[in-house]
Each structure stands twice: as C-alpha cells, then as structure tokens.
Design a protein around this motif. Structure first.
Motif, PDB file in Angstrom:
ATOM      1  N   UNK A   1     -35.644  28.528 -24.828  1.00  0.00           N
ATOM      2  CA  UNK A   1     -35.964  27.104 -24.754  1.00  0.00           C
ATOM      3  C   UNK A   1     -37.462  26.910 -24.527  1.00  0.00           C
ATOM      4  N   UNK A   2     -38.022  27.643 -23.559  1.00  0.00           N
ATOM      5  CA  UNK A   2     -39.442  27.481 -23.251  1.00  0.00           C
ATOM      6  C   UNK A   2     -40.319  28.031 -24.374  1.00  0.00           C
ATOM      7  N   UNK A   3     -39.850  29.060 -25.047  1.00  0.00           N
ATOM      8  CA  UNK A   3     -40.607  29.581 -26.189  1.00  0.00           C
ATOM      9  C   UNK A   3     -40.699  28.549 -27.293  1.00  0.00           C
ATOM     10  N   UNK A   4     -39.594  27.824 -27.543  1.00  0.00           N
ATOM     11  CA  UNK A   4     -39.614  26.786 -28.573  1.00  0.00           C
ATOM     12  C   UNK A   4     -40.605  25.682 -28.217  1.00  0.00           C
ATOM     13  N   UNK A   5     -40.628  25.287 -26.938  1.00  0.00           N
ATOM     14  CA  UNK A   5     -41.568  24.252 -26.510  1.00  0.00           C
ATOM     15  C   UNK A   5     -43.007  24.742 -26.637  1.00  0.00           C
TER      16      UNK A   5
ATOM     17  N   UNK B 223     -40.570  28.719 -16.305  1.00  0.00           N
ATOM     18  CA  UNK B 223     -41.680  28.623 -17.261  1.00  0.00           C
ATOM     19  C   UNK B 223     -42.565  29.863 -17.167  1.00  0.00           C
ATOM     20  N   UNK B 224     -42.898  30.261 -15.959  1.00  0.00           N
ATOM     21  CA  UNK B 224     -43.789  31.406 -15.781  1.00  0.00           C
ATOM     22  C   UNK B 224     -43.164  32.687 -16.315  1.00  0.00           C
ATOM     23  N   UNK B 225     -41.870  32.831 -16.124  1.00  0.00           N
ATOM     24  CA  UNK B 225     -41.195  34.031 -16.615  1.00  0.00           C
ATOM     25  C   UNK B 225     -41.166  34.065 -18.135  1.00  0.00           C
ATOM     26  N   UNK B 226     -40.907  32.903 -18.759  1.00  0.00           N
ATOM     27  CA  UNK B 226     -40.806  32.853 -20.215  1.00  0.00           C
ATOM     28  C   UNK B 226     -42.173  32.872 -20.887  1.00  0.00           C
ATOM     29  N   UNK B 227     -43.194  32.321 -20.212  1.00  0.00           N
ATOM     30  CA  UNK B 227     -44.524  32.194 -20.814  1.00  0.00           C
ATOM     31  C   UNK B 227     -45.562  32.839 -19.889  1.00  0.00           C
TER      32      UNK B 227
ATOM     33  N   UNK C  53     -40.580  15.534 -26.762  1.00  0.00           N
ATOM     34  CA  UNK C  53     -40.266  16.561 -27.755  1.00  0.00           C
ATOM     35  C   UNK C  53     -39.033  17.376 -27.382  1.00  0.00           C
ATOM     36  N   UNK C  54     -38.787  17.526 -26.085  1.00  0.00           N
ATOM     37  CA  UNK C  54     -37.617  18.247 -25.594  1.00  0.00           C
ATOM     38  C   UNK C  54     -37.118  17.565 -24.327  1.00  0.00           C
ATOM     39  N   UNK C  55     -35.811  17.636 -24.112  1.00  0.00           N
ATOM     40  CA  UNK C  55     -35.211  17.140 -22.872  1.00  0.00           C
ATOM     41  C   UNK C  55     -34.513  18.309 -22.192  1.00  0.00           C
ATOM     42  N   UNK C  56     -34.897  18.563 -20.943  1.00  0.00           N
ATOM     43  CA  UNK C  56     -34.335  19.649 -20.140  1.00  0.00           C
ATOM     44  C   UNK C  56     -33.312  19.084 -19.161  1.00  0.00           C
ATOM     45  N   UNK C  57     -32.175  19.731 -19.062  1.00  0.00           N
ATOM     46  CA  UNK C  57     -31.121  19.338 -18.127  1.00  0.00           C
ATOM     47  C   UNK C  57     -31.491  19.810 -16.727  1.00  0.00           C
TER      48      UNK C  57
ATOM     49  N   UNK D 119     -25.839  27.042 -17.335  1.00  0.00           N
ATOM     50  CA  UNK D 119     -27.262  27.269 -17.602  1.00  0.00           C
ATOM     51  C   UNK D 119     -27.968  25.966 -17.929  1.00  0.00           C
ATOM     52  N   UNK D 120     -29.235  25.929 -17.600  1.00  0.00           N
ATOM     53  CA  UNK D 120     -30.023  24.724 -17.855  1.00  0.00           C
ATOM     54  C   UNK D 120     -30.351  24.653 -19.334  1.00  0.00           C
ATOM     55  N   UNK D 121     -29.758  23.716 -20.030  1.00  0.00           N
ATOM     56  CA  UNK D 121     -29.968  23.588 -21.460  1.00  0.00           C
ATOM     57  C   UNK D 121     -31.105  22.648 -21.794  1.00  0.00           C
ATOM     58  N   UNK D 122     -31.622  22.810 -23.000  1.00  0.00           N
ATOM     59  CA  UNK D 122     -32.695  21.958 -23.499  1.00  0.00           C
ATOM     60  C   UNK D 122     -32.377  21.596 -24.945  1.00  0.00           C
ATOM     61  N   UNK D 123     -32.627  20.348 -25.316  1.00  0.00           N
ATOM     62  CA  UNK D 123     -32.459  19.911 -26.703  1.00  0.00           C
ATOM     63  C   UNK D 123     -33.754  19.259 -27.168  1.00  0.00           C
ATOM     64  N   UNK D 124     -33.919  19.200 -28.463  1.00  0.00           N
ATOM     65  CA  UNK D 124     -35.108  18.547 -28.985  1.00  0.00           C
ATOM     66  C   UNK D 124     -35.043  17.049 -28.727  1.00  0.00           C
ATOM     67  N   UNK D 125     -36.202  16.437 -28.693  1.00  0.00           N
ATOM     68  CA  UNK D 125     -36.247  14.990 -28.530  1.00  0.00           C
ATOM     69  C   UNK D 125     -35.537  14.265 -29.648  1.00  0.00           C
ATOM     70  N   UNK D 126     -35.655  14.794 -30.877  1.00  0.00           N
ATOM     71  CA  UNK D 126     -34.977  14.164 -32.019  1.00  0.00           C
ATOM     72  C   UNK D 126     -33.466  14.209 -31.841  1.00  0.00           C
ATOM     73  N   UNK D 127     -32.934  15.347 -31.367  1.00  0.00           N
ATOM     74  CA  UNK D 127     -31.489  15.459 -31.154  1.00  0.00           C
ATOM     75  C   UNK D 127     -31.034  14.532 -30.031  1.00  0.00           C
TER      76      UNK D 127
END
Length: 607
Positions: A33-37, A69-73, A214-218, A231-239
C-alpha cells in the motif's frame, strides 16, 4: 392492521453489511500500500524530491502509522507534523475552554479549523524545509495537508480516516484526546472534547480533501480497539469516490454497533445473535451515520472501513435530497437505534431541549425530537410519558433535587404517566416531554440526530458501568420541561396516533406519527407480498419490524435487489426514487411490516 403474525427468523441479522468497491478496485495492505502511494508521489514529482502526505484524523494511532511508513519506505524521511508544529496543549486548552465549559457532558460547538491548533510560523518553516529537501519526504499527522499546500509542490495525498465509534472505544481503553495527555480522564469528558471541538475541526478539514485525496487508509484497523486483527487496508481515492457515489444511488446499511449499559437487556443477544457471554446490551446504533461506519469491500472480500459521514459529506444531494440538504446541510437528520431493557431496567427519566434552548446554549441548530416504536414488549412493559394531570410542579422539582442529593428516591409514578406498552405501539416524544422506557421493552428509537443532548432528571439511583454516578442535569431539565403535556394531553396526542391511509391488495399503509411539532414523518406498511415506495426526493430510513426477510428492488433495474432481514435498519437515498419492498424466495413469514421515516415538507410535490 393485519392480525396474522409469524415469528421472526433468529440469527440472520447482518452485523457486517458491506458496500461494494468498483469491480476493478483492490484493497492494498502492508508495504504494498505504501509503495503504491510512494510511486504516485514520485511520478508527480517529475524530477523533484517526491513528497507524500498522510493526513490522519485525530484519534488515529499515529506512531503505528509512522512505523508502517518507515518500514515500507526506508529511504524516505518521515516528518511528524504534529510534533513539529502543534501548539502546546496548555495553549490549546485555553483557546477551547469556552467550548468545553466545566460541565461533564455538555459544551458549545466549536467553529474552529485545524489551523487553530497549530503555530503558523512553524507550519511555514516545515513547508520551506519540505519544499527544499533533496530526499523523499513523508509528512504525517492531522493537518499535514496544511504544510503540503504551503509548499506549492506536487504531492500524493493519503487520508488516514476513522469513525467516531472506534475513537470512543480507544478512549475507553486509555487513549487520550488529540495531544491532550488525558488518558485517565472520565470518558464522558473525552467524548465531549471530541464532539464539541476536535471532530468539528477535523470534519471541516477533511471535507477540503475528498476531491483531491489519492488514497484512503483504514485507520480504524491501525491499532484497533479490542485487538481487531484485520489488516489496515488502503484504496485509491478514485475507488473510494466511486464506491460512495454508487452507495448514494442504491439501498445500503451502515455498520451497527452494540454497547452494554446499566439498564441493558437480553433481547438483542438472542434475536441478533450477539456474544452470549456479555452481561447485557443496552444500545445498538443501527443507523447513526455520524458515528457508524461503512465497509467498502473489494471482489476478493478485503475490507476498508470508513466513516459513513464521508458519504454524507461527499454526496449530500443524492443521499438526502435537495430540499433536505437545503434544510439541514450535510447532516443526516434521522436516527434509528435500539434500546433494550428486556430483562433489564428502566431508562433514565429524561427530557430533551427545546429548539431555542439548544441553539442558544449549545450552538446546535436543531433538537432531538424522538419516538419509541416497540419492537417487542413484556406483559408489564410501560412507557413513562408526560406529567400527570394536576401535578404540583414545585413539589416534583423539590423531590427530583432531593433524589439528586441522595436524600430519598424519586417516586416517578407519583408525577409521571406510565402508559402500558405492547409490541408495535408507537409513543411520540417531542422535545420538552418528560419520558423514559420502562423495563422489559425492546425499543426502536426513531429520532432526530443531535446525539448527546439528553437531560437526565432521575436515574433510579444507579451508577454507570464505570462506577461513577451517571450525570443528572436538573437545571437544564427544569428550563425545558413542557409542563402542559399532562396525562390527558399526552394520551390524546402522543400515544398510538395511528391513521390508516390506504388498505387493499395485501397492503395497508398507516401514518403513525410523529407529532406535528416534529419534523420526521413515519409511515408503517403491512404487506403479504410486496409494497411500492417512492423517495419523492428525500432520504428514506426504514426498519423491517415484522417478518423474516425481504428485498428492496428497483422497478427499472437501476440496482441489484438488496436483502434486508428482521430488525435491520436500511437507508434508501433520495436519488433512488421508486423502489419496491417484497418477500424473497426464502421468506417464510406470512406478513411483513416496515416503518419508514422521512423529513416532512421536503418531498417533491409536497408544496
């Protein structure tokens, strides 16, 4: 009214209703999720150092979000906007003191924005640093978008959103208000700070982001109360935008939540298949969109939980209807909830504020008119409603004050009417009317939505589940009691005011209220096979009060049939127009009943 009734099927009540995401949308979790953002932020940067913004609703578990975020990026610098630029809590407390007041429960609604909680110069400094960085930067925290907008640079925006109910659960477990350092404070005071101040500012802020996010995080799932493993999901803003736009064009349900109480009963545990190990359930908020959630589900069954408020804020005309929106703004004015006293105790004896009083005292622009619809009732069930004929006002107030100090119990039936109650009775309760549901009742409360503005007059000598005496507000109550609503008046105007409007072809339509002083119109329909409805340009809120299962269908096929089970509350947006409620192929009941609430005077063609 039909006399044949069949028993309801137990265990079908859906506690996790979902709203579909677009077919091609997928919920992202974990580092993906964080990589996509980050990839989107990098793409937009066009050669500059990329900027990613995570604006988190107050109450979100910011340390866990930052860690994820720190772990993914690992190559991105994570900047906590709150730590860097928020005002000291002592200064915030001083600024909002008039809104919080000294009262344990009630404050005054704030009109502050998120910028009122920040040092403007430090926000500017953060913006300069982020704009001039030669490395990727992530700005995290409530109000992070304030910094990003100051930079003038392109960025990707994530909204870490969460529902008010989840915030309350966390506060009960020791979470503080936003940067307040009050983990051990009374939960009513925590709620007050959120309701009157923090959530007002936060909602104003996130409404500026919905079109850009651009993204919404649960954030409900990040550090969720009670160890929720989702798990904490994330979807695109468009979705996100497409899902809630679609929800405003078809029937849907919000996610109900259940809570114990000192007077709680046993009916919901049995009928709605709840945890039998719990001592009781007192409340169910079955349709309170300001506090409930929506579950957005992708084709693989993965979930993102968002506040149902987001639908109200982004689709107010389609959901509410143009006239209801013009009257109330982006607020959902109708509330359905359950009050279970079956095998429990009496509700508190209480009164709700008159409109002028709630406006002048608390800054709320409409009040909590309500009614009790009896989903079920024991043989000894009663509803306390209105003062008795010829009541001695001063004696009653003196006895209430004596009860408040613990001098002696209040003799409620000496002063207040106790009307016998049976299944499907409807008791109307315009603001200013003293009232309470007695024990051994299962109430569907149909009301306006100002939440907490209940003045308890007598609570039968009880303390709350936290061991603290429940608050009583006699001074407020005295100023709002409509003494003229005595036994004769109440019996004539507020008890079972049923008017048959039509009957034939297996359908009976009745008007059951509410009182002429209240803005909610309630219609009840009994039917054997199907009944036709039309929103007439305003939102409809319904509950299946009799029968096991029905479906809501579009005469034109505009949406897929939507299944509703016994006792479920569902919303039909104004944009739906004509719809049909009919038995399903699985239905075993012979007769069905629904109650439908709408806002009076807002239907198309209603003058």
């Amino acid at each position: 009214m039909p006399t044949a009734r069949t028993s309801e099927t137990v265990g079908r009540y859906d506690k996790q209703p979902t709203v579909p995401l677009p077919a091609d949308a997928r919920v992202l979790t974990g580092p993906a999720a964080w990589t996509a953002a980050a990839e989107l932020a990098t793409e937009r940067a066009a050669g500059r150092a990329p900027l990613l913004v995570v604006d988190a609703y107050p109450g979100a578990d910011l340390p866990r979000i930052k860690d994820a975020v720190a772990e993914a990026l690992p190559d991105w610098a994570v900047v906590d906007v709150e730590d860097a630029a928020a005002l000291p809590v002592e200064l915030i407390d001083a600024r909002i003191a008039d809104n919080l007041t000294d009262d344990r429960v009630f404050g005054v609604l704030s009109h502050a924005g998120v910028d009122a909680f920040y040092d403007a110069e430090r926000l500017d400094k953060l913006a300069v640093e982020a704009d001039g960085a030669d490395h990727p930067v992530v700005l995290v925290g409530w109000g992070a978008d304030l910094v990003a907008r100051r930079t003038g640079a392109p960025y990707a925006l994530v909204l870490a959103d969460m529902a008010r109910w989840e915030i309350q659960l966390r506060q009960r477990e020791g979470a503080p208000n936003w940067r307040a350092g009050n983990p051990g404070e009374d939960r009513l005071r925590k709620y007050k700070r959120g309701f009157f101040v923090e959530w007002r500012a936060a909602d104003r802020h996130k409404r500026t982001m919905f079109d850009r996010v651009d993204f919404v995080l649960d954030a409900n799932a990040v550090g969720a109360a009670h160890g929720d493993p989702r798990p904490a999901g994330m979807v695109t803003g468009d979705a996100f935008r497409a899902a809630i736009a679609n929800a405003a064009q078809r029937p849907f349900r919000v996610v109900p939540f259940f809570d114990p109480g000192v007077w709680g009963g046993q009916w919901m545990k049995e009928k709605l298949d709840l945890d039998p190990s719990q001592p009781n359930y007192a409340w169910c908020f079955d349709c309170v969109p300001e506090e409930n959630s929506l579950l957005l589900a992708d084709a693989d069954g993965r979930i993102v939980e968002i506040p149902s408020l987001d639908l109200i804020f982004t689709q107010p005309k389609a959901l509410l209807g143009e006239r209801t929106y013009a009257r109330f703004g982006a607020e959902f004015p109708i509330r359905f909830d359950f009050l279970d006293t079956m095998g429990g105790g009496n509700l508190s004896l209480q009164v709700h504020p008159l409109t002028d009083y709630i406006q002048q005292t608390f800054g709320m622009h409409y009040t909590q008119d309500e009614s009790y619809y009896m989903l079920d009732a024991g043989d000894d069930a009663v509803v306390y409603l209105g003062t008795k004929d010829g009541v001695d006002k001063e004696a009653m107030l003196a006895d209430l004050r004596a009860a408040e100090t613990g001098e002696r119990p209040f003799e409620a039936e000496k002063y207040v009417n106790a009307f016998p109650a049976k299944k499907h009775d409807h008791f109307l309760i315009p603001a200013g009317t003293i009232h309470s549901s007695g024990a051994n009742s299962m109430v569907l409360e149909i009301s306006a939505t100002p939440f907490i503005f209940t003045f308890k007059l007598w609570d039968w000598g009880r303390v709350g589940l936290d061991g603290i005496p429940r608050p009583v507000h006699l001074d407020h109550g005295e100023r709002n009691l409509a003494w003229e609503r005595d036994g004769a008046w109440t019996g004539e105007h507020l008890v079972n005011r049923v008017e048959t409007l039509s009957s034939g072809d297996g359908v009976t339509e009745e008007r059951t209220g509410l009182h002429e002083l209240e803005f909610i119109e309630v219609r009840r329909h009994w039917f054997t096979d199907e009944v036709r409805h039309d929103t007439e340009g305003t939102v409809n809120v319904l509950n299946l009060v009799e029968g096991d299962e029905v479906e809501v269908a579009s005469p034109t096929g505009a949406f897929a049939p939507y299944t509703v089970h016994y006792a479920e509350t569902f919303i039909v947006p104004a944009a739906v127009g004509p719809y049909v409620i009919r038995r399903t192929a699985r239905s075993q009941s012979g007769t069905f009943g629904t109650v439908k609430a709408s806002v009076r005077g807002t239907s198309v063609g209603n003058g």
